[in-house]
Design a protein around this motif. Structure first.
Motif, PDB file in Angstrom:
ATOM      1  N   THR A   6     112.126  -4.380 -82.194  1.00 16.55           N
ATOM      2  CA  THR A   6     112.964  -4.564 -82.016  1.00 16.55           C
ATOM      3  C   THR A   6     113.375  -3.030 -82.432  1.00 16.55           C
ATOM      4  OG1 THR A   6     113.403  -7.235 -82.441  1.00 16.55           O
ATOM      5  CG2 THR A   6     115.424  -5.260 -81.835  1.00 16.55           C
ATOM      6  N   LEU A   7     113.318  -2.410 -83.455  1.00 16.89           N
ATOM      7  CA  LEU A   7     113.731  -1.455 -83.672  1.00 16.89           C
ATOM      8  C   LEU A   7     112.742  -0.544 -83.367  1.00 16.89           C
ATOM      9  CD1 LEU A   7     115.521   1.184 -85.565  1.00 16.89           C
ATOM     10  CD2 LEU A   7     113.513   0.759 -87.630  1.00 16.89           C
ATOM     11  N   GLN A   8     111.513  -1.018 -83.118  1.00 13.49           N
ATOM     12  CA  GLN A   8     110.364   0.308 -82.653  1.00 13.49           C
ATOM     13  C   GLN A   8     111.267   0.239 -80.578  1.00 13.49           C
ATOM     14  OE1 GLN A   8     108.477   2.457 -83.549  1.00 13.49           O
ATOM     15  NE2 GLN A   8     108.368   3.183 -82.111  1.00 13.49           N
ATOM     16  N   LYS A   9     111.375  -0.808 -79.821  1.00 15.16           N
ATOM     17  CA  LYS A   9     111.619  -1.168 -78.855  1.00 15.16           C
ATOM     18  C   LYS A   9     112.890  -0.233 -79.301  1.00 15.16           C
ATOM     19  CE  LYS A   9     111.759  -2.758 -75.046  1.00 15.16           C
ATOM     20  NZ  LYS A   9     110.256  -2.707 -73.658  1.00 15.16           N
ATOM     21  N   ALA A  10     114.073  -0.115 -79.831  1.00 17.24           N
ATOM     22  CA  ALA A  10     114.909   0.950 -79.296  1.00 17.24           C
ATOM     23  C   ALA A  10     114.933   1.656 -79.717  1.00 17.24           C
ATOM     24  CB  ALA A  10     115.848   0.353 -80.894  1.00 17.24           C
ATOM     25  N   ILE A  11     114.180   2.557 -80.461  1.00 17.74           N
ATOM     26  CA  ILE A  11     114.042   4.061 -80.787  1.00 17.74           C
ATOM     27  C   ILE A  11     113.080   4.352 -79.045  1.00 17.74           C
ATOM     28  CG2 ILE A  11     112.366   5.772 -81.859  1.00 17.74           C
ATOM     29  CD1 ILE A  11     112.604   3.863 -84.375  1.00 17.74           C
ATOM     30  N   ASP A  12     112.072   4.028 -78.811  1.00 14.17           N
ATOM     31  CA  ASP A  12     111.261   4.160 -77.547  1.00 14.17           C
ATOM     32  C   ASP A  12     112.458   3.879 -76.087  1.00 14.17           C
ATOM     33  OD1 ASP A  12     109.342   3.623 -78.668  1.00 14.17           O
ATOM     34  OD2 ASP A  12     108.841   2.591 -78.150  1.00 14.17           O
ATOM     35  N   LEU A  13     113.594   3.128 -76.590  1.00 11.50           N
ATOM     36  CA  LEU A  13     114.712   3.181 -75.318  1.00 11.50           C
ATOM     37  C   LEU A  13     115.758   4.520 -75.625  1.00 11.50           C
ATOM     38  CD1 LEU A  13     115.753  -0.088 -75.234  1.00 11.50           C
ATOM     39  CD2 LEU A  13     114.689   0.957 -73.440  1.00 11.50           C
ATOM     40  N   THR A  15     114.554   7.264 -76.852  1.00  8.14           N
ATOM     41  CA  THR A  15     113.689   8.361 -76.568  1.00  8.14           C
ATOM     42  C   THR A  15     114.145   8.429 -74.955  1.00  8.14           C
ATOM     43  OG1 THR A  15     112.461   7.992 -78.454  1.00  8.14           O
ATOM     44  CG2 THR A  15     111.810   9.644 -76.592  1.00  8.14           C
ATOM     45  N   LYS A  16     113.869   7.774 -74.624  1.00  5.39           N
ATOM     46  CA  LYS A  16     114.019   8.114 -72.646  1.00  5.39           C
ATOM     47  C   LYS A  16     115.691   8.003 -72.314  1.00  5.39           C
ATOM     48  CE  LYS A  16     110.749   4.091 -71.540  1.00  5.39           C
ATOM     49  NZ  LYS A  16     110.537   2.153 -71.137  1.00  5.39           N
ATOM     50  N   ALA A  17     116.386   7.435 -72.879  1.00  5.66           N
ATOM     51  CA  ALA A  17     117.595   8.052 -73.336  1.00  5.66           C
ATOM     52  C   ALA A  17     117.580   9.363 -72.988  1.00  5.66           C
ATOM     53  CB  ALA A  17     118.418   7.094 -73.619  1.00  5.66           C
ATOM     54  N   THR A  18     117.844  10.061 -73.748  1.00  8.77           N
ATOM     55  CA  THR A  18     117.814  11.562 -74.006  1.00  8.77           C
ATOM     56  C   THR A  18     117.072  12.615 -73.711  1.00  8.77           C
ATOM     57  OG1 THR A  18     115.807  11.473 -75.665  1.00  8.77           O
ATOM     58  CG2 THR A  18     118.152  11.286 -76.722  1.00  8.77           C
ATOM     59  N   THR A  19     116.088  11.849 -72.858  1.00 14.17           N
ATOM     60  CA  THR A  19     115.003  13.087 -72.116  1.00 14.17           C
ATOM     61  C   THR A  19     115.388  12.424 -70.769  1.00 14.17           C
ATOM     62  OG1 THR A  19     112.744  12.234 -72.816  1.00 14.17           O
ATOM     63  CG2 THR A  19     112.751  12.482 -70.165  1.00 14.17           C
ATOM     64  N   GLU A  20     116.464  11.368 -70.051  1.00 12.03           N
ATOM     65  CA  GLU A  20     117.225  11.110 -68.967  1.00 12.03           C
ATOM     66  C   GLU A  20     118.412  12.125 -68.956  1.00 12.03           C
ATOM     67  OE1 GLU A  20     115.729   9.829 -66.297  1.00 12.03           O
ATOM     68  OE2 GLU A  20     114.234   9.177 -66.730  1.00 12.03           O
ATOM     69  N   ASP A  21     118.799  11.503 -69.843  1.00 14.70           N
ATOM     70  CA  ASP A  21     119.279  12.795 -70.176  1.00 14.70           C
ATOM     71  C   ASP A  21     119.498  14.140 -70.464  1.00 14.70           C
ATOM     72  OD1 ASP A  21     122.701  13.647 -70.488  1.00 14.70           O
ATOM     73  OD2 ASP A  21     122.428  12.732 -72.742  1.00 14.70           O
ATOM     74  N   LYS A  22     118.346  14.752 -70.799  1.00 15.21           N
ATOM     75  CA  LYS A  22     118.219  16.567 -70.423  1.00 15.21           C
ATOM     76  C   LYS A  22     117.966  16.959 -69.364  1.00 15.21           C
ATOM     77  CE  LYS A  22     116.754  16.878 -75.306  1.00 15.21           C
ATOM     78  NZ  LYS A  22     115.376  16.827 -75.689  1.00 15.21           N
ATOM     79  N   ALA A  23     117.549  15.796 -68.083  1.00 14.45           N
ATOM     80  CA  ALA A  23     117.311  15.934 -67.461  1.00 14.45           C
ATOM     81  C   ALA A  23     118.435  15.840 -65.812  1.00 14.45           C
ATOM     82  CB  ALA A  23     115.537  15.060 -66.397  1.00 14.45           C
ATOM     83  N   GLU A  28     120.501   6.402 -65.379  1.00 14.03           N
ATOM     84  CA  GLU A  28     119.642   6.017 -65.745  1.00 14.03           C
ATOM     85  C   GLU A  28     119.721   6.481 -67.427  1.00 14.03           C
ATOM     86  OE1 GLU A  28     116.408   4.156 -64.853  1.00 14.03           O
ATOM     87  OE2 GLU A  28     118.187   4.651 -63.380  1.00 14.03           O
ATOM     88  N   ALA A  29     119.850   7.850 -68.258  1.00 14.67           N
ATOM     89  CA  ALA A  29     120.350   7.594 -69.532  1.00 14.67           C
ATOM     90  C   ALA A  29     121.149   6.968 -69.774  1.00 14.67           C
ATOM     91  CB  ALA A  29     121.260   9.001 -69.222  1.00 14.67           C
ATOM     92  N   LEU A  30     122.561   6.164 -69.243  1.00 14.94           N
ATOM     93  CA  LEU A  30     123.383   5.743 -69.904  1.00 14.94           C
ATOM     94  C   LEU A  30     122.826   4.346 -69.477  1.00 14.94           C
ATOM     95  CD1 LEU A  30     126.273   4.776 -70.593  1.00 14.94           C
ATOM     96  CD2 LEU A  30     127.212   4.586 -67.600  1.00 14.94           C
ATOM     97  N   TYR A  33     121.026   4.334 -73.136  1.00 21.70           N
ATOM     98  CA  TYR A  33     121.281   4.699 -74.404  1.00 21.70           C
ATOM     99  C   TYR A  33     121.851   3.062 -74.605  1.00 21.70           C
ATOM    100  CZ  TYR A  33     121.445   9.080 -74.819  1.00 21.70           C
ATOM    101  OH  TYR A  33     121.639  10.288 -75.366  1.00 21.70           O
ATOM    102  N   GLU A  34     122.705   2.431 -73.309  1.00 27.51           N
ATOM    103  CA  GLU A  34     123.169   1.011 -74.080  1.00 27.51           C
ATOM    104  C   GLU A  34     122.660   0.198 -74.446  1.00 27.51           C
ATOM    105  OE1 GLU A  34     125.447   0.063 -70.445  1.00 27.51           O
ATOM    106  OE2 GLU A  34     127.404   0.985 -70.855  1.00 27.51           O
ATOM    107  N   HIS A  35     120.547  -0.402 -73.537  1.00 26.16           N
ATOM    108  CA  HIS A  35     119.511  -1.069 -74.074  1.00 26.16           C
ATOM    109  C   HIS A  35     119.391  -0.913 -75.481  1.00 26.16           C
ATOM    110  CE1 HIS A  35     118.953  -3.440 -70.285  1.00 26.16           C
ATOM    111  NE2 HIS A  35     120.165  -2.483 -69.805  1.00 26.16           N
ATOM    112  N   ALA A  36     119.061   1.084 -75.811  1.00 20.20           N
ATOM    113  CA  ALA A  36     118.923   0.654 -77.287  1.00 20.20           C
ATOM    114  C   ALA A  36     119.819   0.388 -78.511  1.00 20.20           C
ATOM    115  CB  ALA A  36     118.814   2.407 -76.960  1.00 20.20           C
ATOM    116  N   ILE A  37     121.789   0.908 -78.075  1.00 19.29           N
ATOM    117  CA  ILE A  37     122.274  -0.025 -78.735  1.00 19.29           C
ATOM    118  C   ILE A  37     121.891  -1.529 -79.123  1.00 19.29           C
ATOM    119  CG2 ILE A  37     124.469  -0.077 -78.940  1.00 19.29           C
ATOM    120  CD1 ILE A  37     125.089   2.628 -77.623  1.00 19.29           C
ATOM    121  N   GLU A  38     122.304  -2.141 -77.789  1.00 15.98           N
ATOM    122  CA  GLU A  38     121.495  -3.391 -78.406  1.00 15.98           C
ATOM    123  C   GLU A  38     120.601  -4.312 -79.047  1.00 15.98           C
ATOM    124  OE1 GLU A  38     121.322  -5.283 -74.580  1.00 15.98           O
ATOM    125  OE2 GLU A  38     123.704  -5.170 -73.552  1.00 15.98           O
TER     126      GLU A  38
END
Length: 441
Positions: A6-13, A15-23, A28-30, A33-38
């Motif tokens: 679960t923790l690894q899944k959160a970290i992966d999500l 990472t994807k969120a910050t990538t989309e945020d920078k782009a 998509e980033a939001l 982020y929400e899935h990662a927080i869950e």
């Protein structure tokens, strides 16, 4: 999802969120982020070991939560200029804020308390169905009446016909009270299931415990239909007395007010409590649990079913007659006691492998691929067997061991060494409470 991922899944999500945020793909980033927080919250609740690790995850979670809130505000207002990561935004933005949202956004303390309680929400369903619960038919019917029917057929519960708001499950330990709650969490697909214990609601800071209780119910109201499950509720709501601490009294008072206060609307919320010692509950709390269901020791047919459930798909040669005999000989045993008997019996073939001095070749399904039948497997045997080969288990290759099936002899041996956890004194107290205040489950 397997434990530890679960923790690894959160970290992966994240990472994807910050990538989309920078782009600048903020929508998509939001979502990421929400899935990662869950998943971070789920990890804090069920996987993280030690307070230091939990605190570290909480800090990262709070960081992503803050960024998600900014993105949410930006997307809601449709601003032309995006909020930069780390910026606070203009004063006008702060004033206008999310005016349509609840007070949670404008009250940082309330937001902090509710984020602390977010971990109580069960994200991953336990995957336990009604059919997995042996017996307890009346208890299951009462829970379906209180949880499943109002969700599926809301038009049935109008006017004076309203669903139950509080159900107390009481009985000896190991009889399936918490297991029933897991079944409710699985079967009530459209409901939010909040599982809390005293550690979630008790704080060392003065006044914070009552606020946690209040915010628990507010969180349930925001997300209704909701089920609040409180295991071992006696630790929170024992009888009030003159010599108890002021903080304990305030927690109970807040609980009473939130469950059935003048200004509180609890439509769509079910409070589910479980306890082994119901006689210590305060009378006012007892009244608020409209249905008090006794979860007693399993009957004979239920015990037979439990032996089958706990054996699962493990190789065995027990017959229906064997199961009936085991059920008859376990009078007074709880479901947890039967689980221990079966687990001990399942270990006996393993002990046989460890102590064996001779093995023989047999034909059977390959441990690597059960669909393939091989004829060079090794299984423990007596030294007098004509096909016996003198060797120890350390000399057997890992994919060549044929584990002996569980037998009735193994079961009876485990039964002889396992005693029930409930005695007659415990049962007499529970029977007295059932006669005075409860109903059969």
């Amino acid at each position: 999802m397997a434990g530890g991922t679960t923790l690894q899944k959160a970290i992966d999500l994240a990472t994807k969120a910050t990538t989309e945020d920078k782009a600048k793909n903020y929508e998509e980033a939001l979502k990421y982020y929400e899935h990662a927080i869950e998943f971070f919250i789920h990890s804090i609740k069920y996987e993280a070991q030690g307070e230091k690790a939990k605190e570290c995850i909480r800090q990262k979670c709070q960081q992503y939560l803050d960024r998600a809130e900014k993105l949410k505000a930006y997307l809601k207002k449709g601003k032309k200029k995006p909020v930069a990561d780390g910026e606070e935004g203009s004063k006008d933005d702060k004033k206008s804020g999310d005016s349509g949202d609840s007070d949670t956004d404008s009250d940082p303390e309330k937001k902090k308390l509710q984020s602390r309680l977010e971990g109580a929400i069960v994200i991953e369903k336990p995957n336990i169905k009604w059919t997995d619960v042996a017996g307890l038919d009346l208890a299951k019917e009462a829970l379906k009446e209180a949880v499943i029917l109002p969700i599926k057929f809301p038009h049935l519960f109008t006017g004076k016909r309203i669903p139950w708001k509080g159900i107390l499950l009481f009985g000896p330990p190991g009889t399936g009270k918490s297991y029933l709650a897991k079944a409710v969490a699985t079967e009530a697909n459209n409901s939010n299931f909040l599982s809390v214990s005293s550690s979630d609601l008790v704080s060392k800071w003065l006044g914070e415990s009552e606020k946690l209780v209040k915010n628990l119910f507010e969180l349930a109201r925001q997300r209704k239909p909701s089920i609040i499950f409180i295991d071992e509720i006696d630790s929170l709501c024992s009888s009030r007395s003159d010599n108890e601490s002021e903080s304990a009294r305030r927690i109970k008072t807040e609980f009473l007010v939130q469950m059935q206060g003048v200004s509180n609307d609890n439509d769509g919320i079910l409070v589910l409590g479980a306890t082994n010692i119901p006689w210590v509950l305060d009378a006012a709390i007892r009244r608020r649990f409209e249905k008090r269901i006794y979860i007693g020791l399993p009957e004979e047919h239920a015990r037979g079913t439990m032996f089958k459930i706990h054996l699962g798909n493990t190789a065995h040669n027990l017959t229906e007659e064997d199961f009936r005999k085991l059920a008859a000989e376990t009078e007074g045993y709880s479901g947890a006691d039967i689980s221990i008997i079966v687990r001990d019996a399942l270990m006996q073939p393993v002990r046989l492998v460890q102590t064996a001095t001779h093995f023989k070749r047999v034909t059977g399904p390959s441990p690597k691929d059960p669909s393939v039948i091989v004829d060079d497997l090794l299984t423990p045997c007596s030294p007098g067997d004509p096909e016996a080969i003198e060797m120890s288990w350390t000399q057997v290759e890992s994919d060549k061991l044929y584990d002996p099936p569980v037998t009735m002899k193994h079961m009876l041996k485990s039964l002889a060494t396992t005693r029930p956890t409930v005695n007659e004194d415990d049962m007499s107290k529970l029977d007295k409470f059932k006669e005075d205040f409860g109903q059969e489950g």
